[in-house]
Design a protein around this motif. Structure first.
Motif, PDB file in Angstrom:
ATOM      1  N   LEU A  80       3.221  10.871   5.832  1.00  0.00           N
ATOM      2  CA  LEU A  80       2.624  11.839   6.752  1.00  0.00           C
ATOM      3  C   LEU A  80       2.571  13.170   6.025  1.00  0.00           C
ATOM      4  O   LEU A  80       3.618  13.710   5.630  1.00  0.00           O
ATOM      5  CB  LEU A  80       3.441  11.956   8.040  1.00  0.00           C
ATOM      6  N   ASP A  81       1.355  13.667   5.824  1.00  0.00           N
ATOM      7  CA  ASP A  81       1.145  14.913   5.088  1.00  0.00           C
ATOM      8  C   ASP A  81       1.886  14.915   3.749  1.00  0.00           C
ATOM      9  O   ASP A  81       2.485  15.910   3.343  1.00  0.00           O
ATOM     10  CB  ASP A  81       1.548  16.124   5.932  1.00  0.00           C
ATOM     11  N   GLY A  82       1.864  13.759   3.079  1.00  0.00           N
ATOM     12  CA  GLY A  82       2.461  13.632   1.756  1.00  0.00           C
ATOM     13  C   GLY A  82       3.949  13.339   1.734  1.00  0.00           C
ATOM     14  O   GLY A  82       4.518  13.111   0.669  1.00  0.00           O
ATOM     15  N   GLU A  83       4.595  13.341   2.893  1.00  0.00           N
ATOM     16  CA  GLU A  83       6.038  13.090   2.975  1.00  0.00           C
ATOM     17  C   GLU A  83       6.289  11.620   3.328  1.00  0.00           C
ATOM     18  O   GLU A  83       5.714  11.103   4.288  1.00  0.00           O
ATOM     19  CB  GLU A  83       6.688  13.983   4.039  1.00  0.00           C
ATOM     20  N   ASP A  84       7.166  10.955   2.557  1.00  0.00           N
ATOM     21  CA  ASP A  84       7.488   9.546   2.806  1.00  0.00           C
ATOM     22  C   ASP A  84       8.024   9.340   4.222  1.00  0.00           C
ATOM     23  O   ASP A  84       8.881  10.095   4.685  1.00  0.00           O
ATOM     24  CB  ASP A  84       8.528   9.040   1.812  1.00  0.00           C
ATOM     25  N   GLN A  85       7.495   8.312   4.890  1.00  0.00           N
ATOM     26  CA  GLN A  85       7.937   7.952   6.234  1.00  0.00           C
ATOM     27  C   GLN A  85       8.541   6.550   6.275  1.00  0.00           C
ATOM     28  O   GLN A  85       9.493   6.313   6.991  1.00  0.00           O
ATOM     29  CB  GLN A  85       6.771   8.030   7.229  1.00  0.00           C
ATOM     30  N   ALA A  86       7.953   5.615   5.537  1.00  0.00           N
ATOM     31  CA  ALA A  86       8.449   4.238   5.538  1.00  0.00           C
ATOM     32  C   ALA A  86       7.902   3.489   4.329  1.00  0.00           C
ATOM     33  O   ALA A  86       6.783   3.737   3.895  1.00  0.00           O
ATOM     34  CB  ALA A  86       8.024   3.527   6.817  1.00  0.00           C
ATOM     35  N   ASP A  87       8.719   2.568   3.804  1.00  0.00           N
ATOM     36  CA  ASP A  87       8.300   1.654   2.750  1.00  0.00           C
ATOM     37  C   ASP A  87       8.465   0.237   3.290  1.00  0.00           C
ATOM     38  O   ASP A  87       9.533  -0.117   3.783  1.00  0.00           O
ATOM     39  CB  ASP A  87       9.170   1.794   1.494  1.00  0.00           C
ATOM     40  N   VAL A  88       7.399  -0.560   3.181  1.00  0.00           N
ATOM     41  CA  VAL A  88       7.442  -1.948   3.631  1.00  0.00           C
ATOM     42  C   VAL A  88       7.099  -2.818   2.425  1.00  0.00           C
ATOM     43  O   VAL A  88       5.991  -2.747   1.903  1.00  0.00           O
ATOM     44  CB  VAL A  88       6.453  -2.201   4.790  1.00  0.00           C
ATOM     45  N   ALA A  89       8.071  -3.640   1.993  1.00  0.00           N
ATOM     46  CA  ALA A  89       7.909  -4.454   0.791  1.00  0.00           C
ATOM     47  C   ALA A  89       7.505  -5.883   1.138  1.00  0.00           C
ATOM     48  O   ALA A  89       7.946  -6.433   2.158  1.00  0.00           O
ATOM     49  CB  ALA A  89       9.202  -4.457  -0.012  1.00  0.00           C
ATOM     50  N   PHE A  90       6.678  -6.466   0.269  1.00  0.00           N
ATOM     51  CA  PHE A  90       6.215  -7.841   0.429  1.00  0.00           C
ATOM     52  C   PHE A  90       6.376  -8.585  -0.895  1.00  0.00           C
ATOM     53  O   PHE A  90       5.999  -8.060  -1.943  1.00  0.00           O
ATOM     54  CB  PHE A  90       4.721  -7.880   0.795  1.00  0.00           C
ATOM     55  N   GLU A  91       6.907  -9.804  -0.838  1.00  0.00           N
ATOM     56  CA  GLU A  91       6.923 -10.694  -1.999  1.00  0.00           C
ATOM     57  C   GLU A  91       5.633 -11.501  -1.939  1.00  0.00           C
ATOM     58  O   GLU A  91       5.355 -12.152  -0.935  1.00  0.00           O
ATOM     59  CB  GLU A  91       8.142 -11.615  -1.964  1.00  0.00           C
ATOM     60  N   ILE A  92       4.846 -11.453  -2.997  1.00  0.00           N
ATOM     61  CA  ILE A  92       3.540 -12.101  -3.010  1.00  0.00           C
ATOM     62  C   ILE A  92       3.703 -13.540  -3.496  1.00  0.00           C
ATOM     63  O   ILE A  92       4.162 -13.784  -4.610  1.00  0.00           O
ATOM     64  CB  ILE A  92       2.545 -11.323  -3.897  1.00  0.00           C
ATOM     65  N   GLY A  93       3.290 -14.483  -2.647  1.00  0.00           N
ATOM     66  CA  GLY A  93       3.526 -15.897  -2.916  1.00  0.00           C
ATOM     67  C   GLY A  93       2.321 -16.698  -3.348  1.00  0.00           C
ATOM     68  O   GLY A  93       2.423 -17.913  -3.462  1.00  0.00           O
ATOM     69  N   GLY A  94       1.186 -16.055  -3.580  1.00  0.00           N
ATOM     70  CA  GLY A  94       0.006 -16.808  -3.981  1.00  0.00           C
ATOM     71  C   GLY A  94      -1.046 -15.904  -4.596  1.00  0.00           C
ATOM     72  O   GLY A  94      -0.919 -14.677  -4.568  1.00  0.00           O
ATOM     73  N   ASP A  95      -2.082 -16.513  -5.150  1.00  0.00           N
ATOM     74  CA  ASP A  95      -3.144 -15.737  -5.800  1.00  0.00           C
ATOM     75  C   ASP A  95      -3.980 -14.925  -4.820  1.00  0.00           C
ATOM     76  O   ASP A  95      -4.567 -13.915  -5.184  1.00  0.00           O
ATOM     77  CB  ASP A  95      -4.055 -16.653  -6.613  1.00  0.00           C
ATOM     78  N   ARG A  96      -4.055 -15.366  -3.559  1.00  0.00           N
ATOM     79  CA  ARG A  96      -4.654 -14.554  -2.494  1.00  0.00           C
ATOM     80  C   ARG A  96      -3.594 -14.423  -1.412  1.00  0.00           C
ATOM     81  O   ARG A  96      -3.125 -15.428  -0.870  1.00  0.00           O
ATOM     82  CB  ARG A  96      -5.908 -15.209  -1.917  1.00  0.00           C
ATOM     83  N   TRP A  97      -3.221 -13.198  -1.107  1.00  0.00           N
ATOM     84  CA  TRP A  97      -2.141 -12.965  -0.157  1.00  0.00           C
ATOM     85  C   TRP A  97      -2.538 -11.819   0.752  1.00  0.00           C
ATOM     86  O   TRP A  97      -2.831 -10.720   0.280  1.00  0.00           O
ATOM     87  CB  TRP A  97      -0.862 -12.635  -0.919  1.00  0.00           C
ATOM     88  N   MET A 106       3.257   8.609  17.678  1.00  0.00           N
ATOM     89  CA  MET A 106       3.430   9.266  18.967  1.00  0.00           C
ATOM     90  C   MET A 106       2.848  10.677  18.897  1.00  0.00           C
ATOM     91  O   MET A 106       2.622  11.199  17.802  1.00  0.00           O
ATOM     92  CB  MET A 106       4.916   9.336  19.312  1.00  0.00           C
ATOM     93  N   PRO A 107       2.613  11.282  20.039  1.00  0.00           N
ATOM     94  CA  PRO A 107       2.232  12.698  20.017  1.00  0.00           C
ATOM     95  C   PRO A 107       3.278  13.487  19.220  1.00  0.00           C
ATOM     96  O   PRO A 107       4.478  13.220  19.322  1.00  0.00           O
ATOM     97  CB  PRO A 107       2.224  13.092  21.488  1.00  0.00           C
ATOM     98  N   GLY A 108       2.829  14.399  18.410  1.00  0.00           N
ATOM     99  CA  GLY A 108       3.726  15.140  17.537  1.00  0.00           C
ATOM    100  C   GLY A 108       3.731  14.595  16.120  1.00  0.00           C
ATOM    101  O   GLY A 108       4.232  15.232  15.204  1.00  0.00           O
ATOM    102  N   PHE A 109       3.183  13.398  15.942  1.00  0.00           N
ATOM    103  CA  PHE A 109       3.071  12.811  14.610  1.00  0.00           C
ATOM    104  C   PHE A 109       1.698  13.097  14.015  1.00  0.00           C
ATOM    105  O   PHE A 109       1.253  12.417  13.108  1.00  0.00           O
ATOM    106  CB  PHE A 109       3.277  11.296  14.665  1.00  0.00           C
TER     107      PHE A 109
END
Length: 135
Positions: A80-97, A106-109
């Motif tokens: 949000l405006d360049g500030e980290d909010q969340a990181d969600v990691a994924f392990e990629i299990g195939g050539d198309r994933w 919410m309001p205020g975000f």
């Protein structure tokens, strides 16, 4: 003549060997923000602006269709405006994933939200939208 052909073949093989690692890193075939993901597909594209509904919580999904990244980890970095909010990691299990993450807004975000797609520590794609307070 044989020397010329040998030189051309070796040069071509060397060029391919240099370019091959770049191709092996994969790419983002599609990326978009949506209001939902059903059957591994986004149902819509919210565009560049989302309006804050007073008192309402809105969930925004970020969908990516990833290619040639099997065995790697990809991260959706929400900001949000360049500030980290969340990181969600994924392990990629195939050539198309196909993967997606979401954020409850919410309001205020309000501000500029972006998601960086990170492969092995490097940003390979980035998308953004403005969450705008309507009043």
């Amino acid at each position: 003549m044989v020397k010329v052909l040998t030189r051309v073949l070796l040069t071509g093989m060397l060029s391919f060997a240099i370019a091959a690692p770049v191709l092996a890193e994969g790419f983002v075939a599609r990326a978009q923000f949506s209001t939902a993901v059903i059957d591994r597909e986004p149902i819509d594209d919210i565009g560049n602006v989302v309006k804050v509904e007073y008192g309402e919580i809105q969930r925004v999904y970020f969908f990516t269709d990833l290619r040639e990244m099997s065995g790697h980890q990809v991260v959706h970095q929400w900001k949000l405006d360049g500030e980290d909010q969340a990181d969600v990691a994924f392990e990629i299990g195939g050539d198309r994933w196909r993967v997606w993450s979401s954020k409850r807004l919410m309001p205020g975000f309000d501000g500029t939200w972006s998601v960086d797609v990170v492969l092995d520590g490097q940003v390979i794609d980035s998308r953004s939208f403005d969450y705008v307070d309507e009043y």
